[in-house]
Design an enzyme around this catalytic site. Structure first.
Site, PDB file in Angstrom:
ATOM      1  N   GLN A 128       0.850  -1.201   0.000  1.00  0.00           N
ATOM      2  CA  GLN A 128       0.000   0.000   0.000  1.00  0.00           C
ATOM      3  C   GLN A 128       0.884   1.249   0.000  1.00  0.00           C
ATOM      4  O   GLN A 128       1.623   1.486   0.957  1.00  0.00           O
ATOM      5  CB  GLN A 128      -0.887   0.019   1.242  1.00  0.00           C
ATOM      6  N   GLY A 129       0.807   2.041  -1.063  1.00  0.00           N
ATOM      7  CA  GLY A 129       1.584   3.289  -1.155  1.00  0.00           C
ATOM      8  C   GLY A 129       0.673   4.482  -0.961  1.00  0.00           C
ATOM      9  O   GLY A 129       0.336   5.176  -1.931  1.00  0.00           O
ATOM     10  N   SER A 131       0.795   6.575   2.479  1.00  0.00           N
ATOM     11  CA  SER A 131       1.435   7.573   3.352  1.00  0.00           C
ATOM     12  C   SER A 131       2.665   8.200   2.710  1.00  0.00           C
ATOM     13  O   SER A 131       3.407   7.547   1.974  1.00  0.00           O
ATOM     14  CB  SER A 131       1.877   6.922   4.667  1.00  0.00           C
ATOM     15  N   SER A 163       4.617  -1.070   3.927  1.00  0.00           N
ATOM     16  CA  SER A 163       4.870  -2.416   4.456  1.00  0.00           C
ATOM     17  C   SER A 163       5.076  -3.400   3.306  1.00  0.00           C
ATOM     18  O   SER A 163       4.349  -3.357   2.309  1.00  0.00           O
ATOM     19  CB  SER A 163       3.689  -2.891   5.302  1.00  0.00           C
ATOM     20  N   GLU A 246      -9.854  -2.003   5.098  1.00  0.00           N
ATOM     21  CA  GLU A 246      -8.632  -2.149   5.906  1.00  0.00           C
ATOM     22  C   GLU A 246      -8.968  -2.120   7.394  1.00  0.00           C
ATOM     23  O   GLU A 246      -8.362  -2.810   8.207  1.00  0.00           O
ATOM     24  CB  GLU A 246      -7.657  -1.025   5.552  1.00  0.00           C
TER      25      GLU A 246
HETATM   26  C1  LIG Z   1       3.449  -0.787  11.306  1.00  0.00           C
HETATM   27  C2  LIG Z   1       2.990   0.245  10.323  1.00  0.00           C
HETATM   28  C3  LIG Z   1       2.738  -0.134   9.033  1.00  0.00           C
HETATM   29  C4  LIG Z   1       2.321   0.816   8.104  1.00  0.00           C
HETATM   30  N1  LIG Z   1       2.130   0.402   6.819  1.00  0.00           N
HETATM   31  C5  LIG Z   1       1.756   1.320   5.899  1.00  0.00           C
HETATM   32  C6  LIG Z   1       1.625   0.914   4.539  1.00  0.00           C
HETATM   33  O1  LIG Z   1       1.810  -0.253   4.183  1.00  0.00           O
HETATM   34  N2  LIG Z   1       1.286   1.859   3.638  1.00  0.00           N
HETATM   35  C7  LIG Z   1       1.039   3.155   3.976  1.00  0.00           C
HETATM   36  O2  LIG Z   1       0.691   3.941   3.116  1.00  0.00           O
HETATM   37  N3  LIG Z   1       1.189   3.572   5.259  1.00  0.00           N
HETATM   38  C8  LIG Z   1       1.546   2.681   6.225  1.00  0.00           C
HETATM   39  N4  LIG Z   1       1.714   3.082   7.529  1.00  0.00           N
HETATM   40  C9  LIG Z   1       1.601   4.495   7.841  1.00  0.00           C
HETATM   41  C10 LIG Z   1       0.398   4.875   8.674  1.00  0.00           C
HETATM   42  O3  LIG Z   1      -0.774   4.844   7.906  1.00  0.00           O
HETATM   43  C11 LIG Z   1       0.694   6.292   9.219  1.00  0.00           C
HETATM   44  O4  LIG Z   1       1.807   6.176  10.092  1.00  0.00           O
HETATM   45  C12 LIG Z   1      -0.487   6.842   9.965  1.00  0.00           C
HETATM   46  O5  LIG Z   1      -1.524   7.152   9.079  1.00  0.00           O
HETATM   47  C13 LIG Z   1      -0.108   8.122  10.760  1.00  0.00           C
HETATM   48  O6  LIG Z   1       0.550   9.035   9.968  1.00  0.00           O
HETATM   49  P1  LIG Z   1       1.931   9.689  10.443  1.00  0.00           P
HETATM   50  O7  LIG Z   1       2.849   8.589  10.858  1.00  0.00           O
HETATM   51  O8  LIG Z   1       2.373  10.620   9.383  1.00  0.00           O
HETATM   52  O9  LIG Z   1       1.576  10.498  11.770  1.00  0.00           O
HETATM   53  P2  LIG Z   1       0.919  11.950  11.831  1.00  0.00           P
HETATM   54  O10 LIG Z   1      -0.247  12.002  10.906  1.00  0.00           O
HETATM   55  O11 LIG Z   1       1.994  12.968  11.662  1.00  0.00           O
HETATM   56  O12 LIG Z   1       0.355  11.994  13.310  1.00  0.00           O
HETATM   57  C14 LIG Z   1       1.163  12.357  14.438  1.00  0.00           C
HETATM   58  C15 LIG Z   1       0.248  12.404  15.653  1.00  0.00           C
HETATM   59  O13 LIG Z   1      -0.736  13.446  15.498  1.00  0.00           O
HETATM   60  C16 LIG Z   1      -2.044  12.929  15.672  1.00  0.00           C
HETATM   61  N5  LIG Z   1      -2.999  13.599  14.771  1.00  0.00           N
HETATM   62  C17 LIG Z   1      -2.790  13.909  13.477  1.00  0.00           C
HETATM   63  N6  LIG Z   1      -3.887  14.488  12.945  1.00  0.00           N
HETATM   64  C18 LIG Z   1      -4.810  14.522  13.926  1.00  0.00           C
HETATM   65  C19 LIG Z   1      -6.163  14.996  14.002  1.00  0.00           C
HETATM   66  N7  LIG Z   1      -6.784  15.521  12.939  1.00  0.00           N
HETATM   67  N8  LIG Z   1      -6.826  14.880  15.187  1.00  0.00           N
HETATM   68  C20 LIG Z   1      -6.213  14.333  16.285  1.00  0.00           C
HETATM   69  N9  LIG Z   1      -4.930  13.879  16.266  1.00  0.00           N
HETATM   70  C21 LIG Z   1      -4.247  13.962  15.109  1.00  0.00           C
HETATM   71  C22 LIG Z   1      -1.923  11.460  15.293  1.00  0.00           C
HETATM   72  O14 LIG Z   1      -2.959  10.676  15.860  1.00  0.00           O
HETATM   73  C23 LIG Z   1      -0.545  11.100  15.848  1.00  0.00           C
HETATM   74  O15 LIG Z   1      -0.625  10.820  17.226  1.00  0.00           O
HETATM   75  C24 LIG Z   1       2.131   2.164   8.476  1.00  0.00           C
HETATM   76  C25 LIG Z   1       2.367   2.547   9.801  1.00  0.00           C
HETATM   77  C26 LIG Z   1       2.800   1.598  10.715  1.00  0.00           C
HETATM   78  C27 LIG Z   1       3.049   2.032  12.126  1.00  0.00           C
END
Ligand SMILES: Cc1cc2nc3c(=O)[nH]c(=O)nc-3n(C[C@H](O)[C@H](O)[C@H](O)COP(=O)(O)OP(=O)(O)OC[C@H]3O[C@@H](n4cnc5c(N)ncnc54)[C@H](O)[C@@H]3O)c2cc1C
Length: 395
Positions: A128-129, A131, A163, A246
């Site tokens: 999944q691409g 993020s 992932s 998902e």
């Molecule tokens: C094990 C793992 C596997 C993953 N696999 C994939 C994958 O295969 N493909 C893919 O595309 N992505 C993947 N991800 C990414 C995942 O979808 C993102 O990490 C997730 O959506 C959060 O985005 P971020 O890390 O940029 O955090 P941010 O969005 O920067 O968030 C940082 C913090 O701010 C909080 N926050 C942000 N916006 C709000 C809001 N509006 N209200 C309240 N709180 C808020 C969040 O809850 C978090 O605590 C994976 C992540 C993990 C941990």
């Protein structure tokens, strides 16, 4: 919702259990997490066995090669495969649990024919691409660009946390096709073959010490326009379909595996010594282990409700967010419980004195990622607030 199983459903269970009892013992343990080639062979081979036995795509419609099982049969399948120790969905996670279902709901006949049978046979691994470094929770801010050039899109940009990218054949990719449109309206959903020239995969090390996800860079990557799912600039809507799958039942297999972790914890607590007795003599610990088991039972009831509703409407509703939210919090509590039972051995991934601590420590570390992956806990709370409780929108 009917919580009891009918005679036909029990017959389905008996046949499935007989088959699982015959084949699972010969499957053997999964390969080490860092042996990607062996993991791919193992997970795809299990999918192939399911396919050959007629159990692939258990809840996929019959017209696309699935079994078209009822919600109850689907639940029985999830329950019995976990209970009998069958391999979990593994690297087939994206393909089977959300890319495939998105294609079923949104793709053209050609796209379905090109991918759905191959996924069911275990011949296609997907990643999944979605993020990007600046677009996680605020996914609609994604900047990876796709520019039309004849019959192709030319893609430049990067993704992160992808992932299983290193073993994937295809990627469900979100790209920006109109940079001038409001952010939710200029996105498209593409099928990207991962062997296309210009893709650079750089694995990232995660807390349990594995390369489970990667950064993926795109340098003039050409993808046929025919690989777009849905209309150009309508990708946000298609992505919401992907998310509903998902967050719908994708975590159910691991939730059932958590039930086994709780049972093991109780068994270990009855053996490990504390003072003149065992850890199990601690009434507080017994109560908390009992609470964890009760939480998982309640979650299983919630899954039954969600699966029933999803089957009625075709696409899972926001109930999946309630499940994901409660499940990830429950996994954190389970991690803390295992620390209390294993004490110092709970700091080691390697087995200490045959205690079986490794999977529990791995589970505790994994819990951290469950509350981030597939939408963070805070984002799930926003969804529950807005879509179930009808509270005002998050700005
Ligand atoms: C094990 C793992 C596997 C993953 N696999 C994939 C994958 O295969 N493909 C893919 O595309 N992505 C993947 N991800 C990414 C995942 O979808 C993102 O990490 C997730 O959506 C959060 O985005 P971020 O890390 O940029 O955090 P941010 O969005 O920067 O968030 C940082 C913090 O701010 C909080 N926050 C942000 N916006 C709000 C809001 N509006 N209200 C309240 N709180 C808020 C969040 O809850 C978090 O605590 C994976 C992540 C993990 C941990």
């Amino acid at each position: 919702m009917e919580l009891r199983f009918s005679e036909d459903e029990e017959a389905f269970r008996a046949k499935l259990v007989a088959w699982l009892d015959e084949v699972v013992p010969a499957v053997g343990p999964p390969p080490p997490v860092d042996d990607w080639d062996a993991r791919r062979v193992y997970d795809c081979a299990w999918q192939r066995q399911l396919f050959d036995a007629g159990y692939a795509g258990i809840n996929w419609p019959i017209e696309v090669g699935g079994l078209g099982a009822s919600p109850s049969e689907h639940l029985i399948f999830l329950e019995e495969t976990a209970r009998r120790g069958a391999p979990d969905v593994g690297l087939m996670f994206v393909a089977l649990l959300h890319a495939g279902p998105t294609l079923i709901a949104e793709a053209t006949a050609e796209q379905k024919a090109a991918h759905l049978p191959a996924i069911l046979r275990g011949d296609e691994v997907w990643c999944q691409g979605f993020s990007e470094p600046q677009a996680g929770s605020d996914l609609a801010s994604l900047r990876t660009r796709a520019v039309r050039d004849g019959d192709d899109y030319v893609i430049n940009g990067s993704k992160i946390w992808t992932s299983n990218a290193q073993v994937a054949d295809y990627c469900e990719l979100l790209v920006r096709t109109d940079p001038d449109a409001p952010k939710h309206r200029g996105i498209s959903w593409l099928i990207l073959p991962m062997d296309t020239p210009g893709i650079d995969i750089r694995p990232l090390r995660s807390i349990p010490g594995t390369d489970e996800f990667s950064e993926v860079f795109f340098d003039d990557v050409r993808v046929p326009v025919a690989n777009r799912v849905g209309n150009e600039n309508d990708g946000w809507r298609v992505a919401m379909v992907t998310f509903s799958f998902e967050r719908g039942t994708a975590f159910v297999g691991e939730m059932l595996a958590s039930m086994q972790l709780v049972e093991q914890l109780a068994a270990v607590a009855k053996k490990v010594t504390r003072g003149s007795g065992t850890a199990w003599d601690d009434a507080g610990l017994r109560r908390d282990i009992g609470r964890a088991a009760a939480d998982l039972d309640a979650l299983w009831a919630l899954v039954k409700r969600n699966v029933t509703q999803a089957t009625r409407s075709g696409v899972p509703g926001p109930g999946g967010s309630v499940f994901k939210l409660y499940y990830s919090e429950m996994r954190h509590r389970l991690g803390e419980l295992s620390e209390r039972v294993f004490e110092r051995a709970g700091l080691a991934l390697d087995d200490v004195g045959g205690m079986g601590n490794g999977p529990h420590v791995e589970g505790m570390l994994h819990a951290i990622s469950i509350s981030i992956a597939a939408g963070t806990t805070q984002i799930q709370r926003n969804i529950v607030a807005e879509r179930i409780l009808g509270l005002p929108k998050d700005r």
